[in-house]
Write a protein that holds these residues in place. Structure first.
Motif, PDB file in Angstrom:
ATOM      1  N   TYR A  57       0.925  -0.623  -0.345  1.00 49.03           N
ATOM      2  CA  TYR A  57      -0.049   0.543   0.263  1.00 49.03           C
ATOM      3  C   TYR A  57       0.539   1.377   0.185  1.00 49.03           C
ATOM      4  N   VAL A  58       2.358   1.294   0.853  1.00 49.65           N
ATOM      5  CA  VAL A  58       2.812   2.107   1.145  1.00 49.65           C
ATOM      6  C   VAL A  58       3.675   2.486  -0.466  1.00 49.65           C
ATOM      7  N   GLN A  59       3.936   1.365  -0.907  1.00 43.53           N
ATOM      8  CA  GLN A  59       4.565   1.878  -2.536  1.00 43.53           C
ATOM      9  C   GLN A  59       3.475   2.592  -3.479  1.00 43.53           C
ATOM     10  N   GLY A  60       2.230   1.298  -3.097  1.00 40.05           N
ATOM     11  CA  GLY A  60       0.989   2.448  -4.582  1.00 40.05           C
ATOM     12  C   GLY A  60       1.178   3.663  -4.152  1.00 40.05           C
ATOM     13  N   ALA A  61       0.828   4.173  -2.551  1.00 38.25           N
ATOM     14  CA  ALA A  61       0.884   5.301  -2.701  1.00 38.25           C
ATOM     15  C   ALA A  61       1.624   6.145  -3.097  1.00 38.25           C
ATOM     16  N   MET A  62       2.413   6.268  -2.774  1.00 36.78           N
ATOM     17  CA  MET A  62       4.065   6.979  -3.198  1.00 36.78           C
ATOM     18  C   MET A  62       3.992   6.702  -4.856  1.00 36.78           C
ATOM     19  N   MET A  63       3.884   5.765  -5.299  1.00 32.86           N
ATOM     20  CA  MET A  63       3.740   5.753  -6.898  1.00 32.86           C
ATOM     21  C   MET A  63       3.099   6.874  -7.692  1.00 32.86           C
ATOM     22  N   THR A  64       1.554   6.867  -6.928  1.00 26.90           N
ATOM     23  CA  THR A  64       0.607   7.619  -7.139  1.00 26.90           C
ATOM     24  C   THR A  64       0.617   9.021  -6.983  1.00 26.90           C
ATOM     25  N   ASN A 102       2.959  14.745 -11.292  1.00 27.64           N
ATOM     26  CA  ASN A 102       3.875  14.948 -13.066  1.00 27.64           C
ATOM     27  C   ASN A 102       2.924  15.118 -13.645  1.00 27.64           C
ATOM     28  N   VAL A 103       1.721  15.508 -13.737  1.00 27.83           N
ATOM     29  CA  VAL A 103       1.052  15.218 -14.563  1.00 27.83           C
ATOM     30  C   VAL A 103       1.361  17.019 -15.108  1.00 27.83           C
ATOM     31  N   GLN A 104       0.978  17.683 -16.106  1.00 28.95           N
ATOM     32  CA  GLN A 104       1.207  19.118 -16.462  1.00 28.95           C
ATOM     33  C   GLN A 104      -0.192  19.479 -16.918  1.00 28.95           C
ATOM     34  N   LEU A 105      -0.870  19.637 -16.923  1.00 27.65           N
ATOM     35  CA  LEU A 105      -2.329  20.110 -17.508  1.00 27.65           C
ATOM     36  C   LEU A 105      -2.052  21.394 -18.155  1.00 27.65           C
ATOM     37  N   LYS A 106      -2.633  21.200 -19.634  1.00 28.48           N
ATOM     38  CA  LYS A 106      -1.953  22.602 -20.830  1.00 28.48           C
ATOM     39  C   LYS A 106      -4.036  23.034 -21.030  1.00 28.48           C
ATOM     40  N   ILE A 107      -3.725  24.106 -20.953  1.00 21.72           N
ATOM     41  CA  ILE A 107      -4.935  24.543 -21.368  1.00 21.72           C
ATOM     42  C   ILE A 107      -4.558  25.719 -23.157  1.00 21.72           C
TER      43      ILE A 107
END
Length: 75
Positions: free
Chosen positions: A57-64, A70-75
């Motif tokens: 669970y901790v590993q999954g939370a860290m990856m999420t 790293n998500v960038q919003l482009k407008i």
């Protein structure tokens, strides 16, 4: 019996069978799974199995979290 591991509380229960429930210490949120012992397994085996589950669970939370940053919003 209580065990603490990586920000989680592992509660060992002994009814008909030995089991463990895990909650996140900070939020009190329970993990949606329960660890069960099979016949002949001892407390230490159940604790180690619960710790392995916390690690997943901790590993999954860290990856999420890493992917969300790293998500960038482009407008």
């Amino acid at each position: 019996m209580l065990a603490y591991y990586r920000g989680h509380v592992i509660v060992l229960l002994r009814d008909d069978a030995l089991s463990a429930e895990i909650t996140e210490r900070k939020s009190g949120a329970p993990l949606p799974t329960k660890v069960l012992a099979v016949l002949g397994e001892d407390v230490n085996t159940v604790i180690e199995r619960a710790k392995d589950l916390v690690d997943i669970y901790v590993q999954g939370a860290m990856m999420t979290s890493r992917n969300a940053s790293n998500v960038q919003l482009k407008i």
